[in-house]
Enzyme design. Sequence first.
Site, PDB file in Angstrom:
ATOM      1  N   ARG A  50     -10.248 -11.441   2.417  1.00 41.92           N
ATOM      2  CA  ARG A  50     -11.105 -12.498   1.871  1.00 41.92           C
ATOM      3  C   ARG A  50     -10.406 -13.851   1.917  1.00 41.92           C
ATOM      4  NH1 ARG A  50     -11.590  -9.169  -3.628  1.00 41.92           N
ATOM      5  NH2 ARG A  50     -11.503  -7.520  -2.054  1.00 41.92           N
ATOM      6  N   LYS A  95       0.843  -1.205   0.000  1.00 51.47           N
ATOM      7  CA  LYS A  95       0.000   0.000   0.000  1.00 51.47           C
ATOM      8  C   LYS A  95       0.872   1.245   0.000  1.00 51.47           C
ATOM      9  CE  LYS A  95      -3.918  -1.785   2.712  1.00 51.47           C
ATOM     10  NZ  LYS A  95      -5.001  -1.576   1.725  1.00 51.47           N
TER      11      LYS A  95
HETATM   12  N1  BES Z   1      -7.983  -3.711   4.604  1.00 52.77           N
HETATM   13  C1  BES Z   1      -8.237  -3.351   3.270  1.00 52.77           C
HETATM   14  C2  BES Z   1      -9.553  -2.616   3.079  1.00 52.77           C
HETATM   15  C3  BES Z   1      -9.645  -1.255   3.689  1.00 52.77           C
HETATM   16  C4  BES Z   1      -9.361  -0.144   2.939  1.00 52.77           C
HETATM   17  C5  BES Z   1     -10.105  -1.102   4.966  1.00 52.77           C
HETATM   18  C6  BES Z   1      -9.505   1.117   3.487  1.00 52.77           C
HETATM   19  C7  BES Z   1     -10.244   0.147   5.512  1.00 52.77           C
HETATM   20  C8  BES Z   1      -9.956   1.245   4.766  1.00 52.77           C
HETATM   21  C9  BES Z   1      -8.244  -4.575   2.375  1.00 52.77           C
HETATM   22  O1  BES Z   1      -7.474  -5.633   2.772  1.00 52.77           O
HETATM   23  C10 BES Z   1      -7.703  -4.087   1.082  1.00 52.77           C
HETATM   24  O2  BES Z   1      -6.547  -3.766   1.040  1.00 52.77           O
HETATM   25  N2  BES Z   1      -8.537  -4.013   0.075  1.00 52.77           N
HETATM   26  C11 BES Z   1      -8.135  -3.472  -1.155  1.00 52.77           C
HETATM   27  C12 BES Z   1      -8.556  -4.410  -2.218  1.00 52.77           C
HETATM   28  C13 BES Z   1      -7.891  -4.099  -3.509  1.00 52.77           C
HETATM   29  C14 BES Z   1      -6.518  -4.709  -3.536  1.00 52.77           C
HETATM   30  C15 BES Z   1      -8.713  -4.665  -4.596  1.00 52.77           C
HETATM   31  C16 BES Z   1      -8.814  -2.130  -1.303  1.00 52.77           C
HETATM   32  O3  BES Z   1      -9.969  -1.995  -0.960  1.00 52.77           O
HETATM   33  O4  BES Z   1      -8.142  -1.201  -1.749  1.00 52.77           O
HETATM   34 ZN    ZN Z   2      -5.434  -5.426   2.064  1.00 44.36          ZN
END
Ligand code: BES
Ligand code: ZN
Length: 496
Positions: A348, A269
């Site tokens: 997931r 990230k």
């Molecule tokens: N933990 C994140 C989701 C999240 C994002 C929670 C912002 C709280 C605030 C999850 O594991 C994630 O990283 N999801 C990604 C998915 C993407 C790789 C398709 C996302 O939502 O950006």
């Molecule tokens: Zn994630």
Amino acid sequence: MKVRLITSATSPAKELVLGLAYSGKNPDLGVALQAAVKDAKKTGDLATKVRATSMFYPTGRKLPARMGFVGGGKRSEVTVDKLRRAAAVAFNLASSHEVKTFRLVVNQDDHKDLDAEVAGRALTEGLILGAYSYRKPSGDKPPTPHAQSAEILYTGGNGKGFRAGVQIGRIGAQATAFARDIENLPGNIATPRYLANQARKFKTPRLTVRIMNERDMQKHGMGALLGVSRGSREPAKMILMDYKPTGYKSTVCVVGKGLTFDTGGISIKPSANLADMRYDMCGGGAVLGLFHAIANGGMRGVKGKVRVVGVVPSSENMPDGDAQKPGDVVTACDGTTIEIINTDAEGRLILADALAYAKKIYKPRCMVDLATLTGAVVVALGHEMAGIMGSDDGLIQDLIEAGQECDEPLWQLPLWDVHRDQIKGKFADVNNLNSPAHGNGSTSGGAFLSFFTKGVPWAHIDIAGAAWGATAKDYYTSGAVGTAVRTLLHWVRGLK
Ligand code: BES
Ligand code: ZN
Ligand code: ZN
């Protein structure tokens, strides 16, 4: 915060007595406050608006040093949330006056058409959650040491019902405060091991706690969870909490994402706001909160004989020389193969093993999972509500209603075959992500999970927005909201 209920004023409150602003006629306010009400009404100083407050300093023997009102809006428009907020405002007022203890005088008329139990629950929740503040790991003194004890003087109505409301309100609010605490803790303290140790404390005769370690996971073939954990030095844990009432007739499973820190892994990230990714265990926090409540008498008086199993897969998601890579193929414990398109879609993956395991071992009549699963749900719905989707509209509707009754709104999103088709794989049975060309985010996460819950009525609640970052609202401020603990408790208590 300690909340005590009394139904008659046997001893006078010395420091501070508060009434709800529409309580003008409440006989238990006492003569002095009644007179103050009269005067204040004349000058327009009786704070009736939601969140407004007014203080009076009566002189005379046997009178408290301070008396005051908290506004709850128009008497004819009382809602549960207004009561909850009014109680939180009462705490804040008492705390700002640095009193040790205060009395909140409530009469049946104050909650008008609302059930006494519902009113008792809301007011107690408001007091306890309003008093919540996060304690820094460095010191154990609460930042606001004041007003840590309150008594509600309730008269004029169904005292038995109100008392039941206070009892369950106390259990739900304390469990929510517990969830907030573990959710707010930083990732280096609230590790999978830490969560497991918290769960161990819930053991009671009816509630067993079992923790699976990585070796156990290997034995069960949990390749999806282990794949996420590969890059981390912190060992993953699968927390299993099992509440079994005697003669139970059916089982429900509640599963929560306990990702204690999400860097994204190899699909790393960006660093802006990355510290917020400690909140990625709030689904697990909600389930641990539910079991905190159950361990503390949350199922007392419930007629339905339902076994409740809580499952919290817990891991970090770290980049490392040994971390899983995009393109890797892993196998979940039900044999489904998964291609890792993006290592940041890890929630997931750990849920896949948890749901498949829960389905196989406990044969539940239904399953619910909660997870901070997608950033997309924040874009769609913001921070004031969570998204819900799944395979069973009856179950979804029941959860939406429970959420409504706890003022934790849930909004249904679609989950159709078209979404499931998007993630069928070429190199494995399913991909952990759809193509960006499809555009949808949250429903893609739900679609993935549906492959592991086939044949069982199931609902998925995406709390990525609701879990933290909501606009402050008297009974929660910045940081973790402790979302869904009260809703889950309300829902399991209502199961037949
Ligand atoms: N933990 C994140 C989701 C999240 C994002 C929670 C912002 C709280 C605030 C999850 O594991 C994630 O990283 N999801 C990604 C998915 C993407 C790789 C398709 C996302 O939502 O950006
Ligand atoms: Zn994630
Ligand atoms: Zn995540």
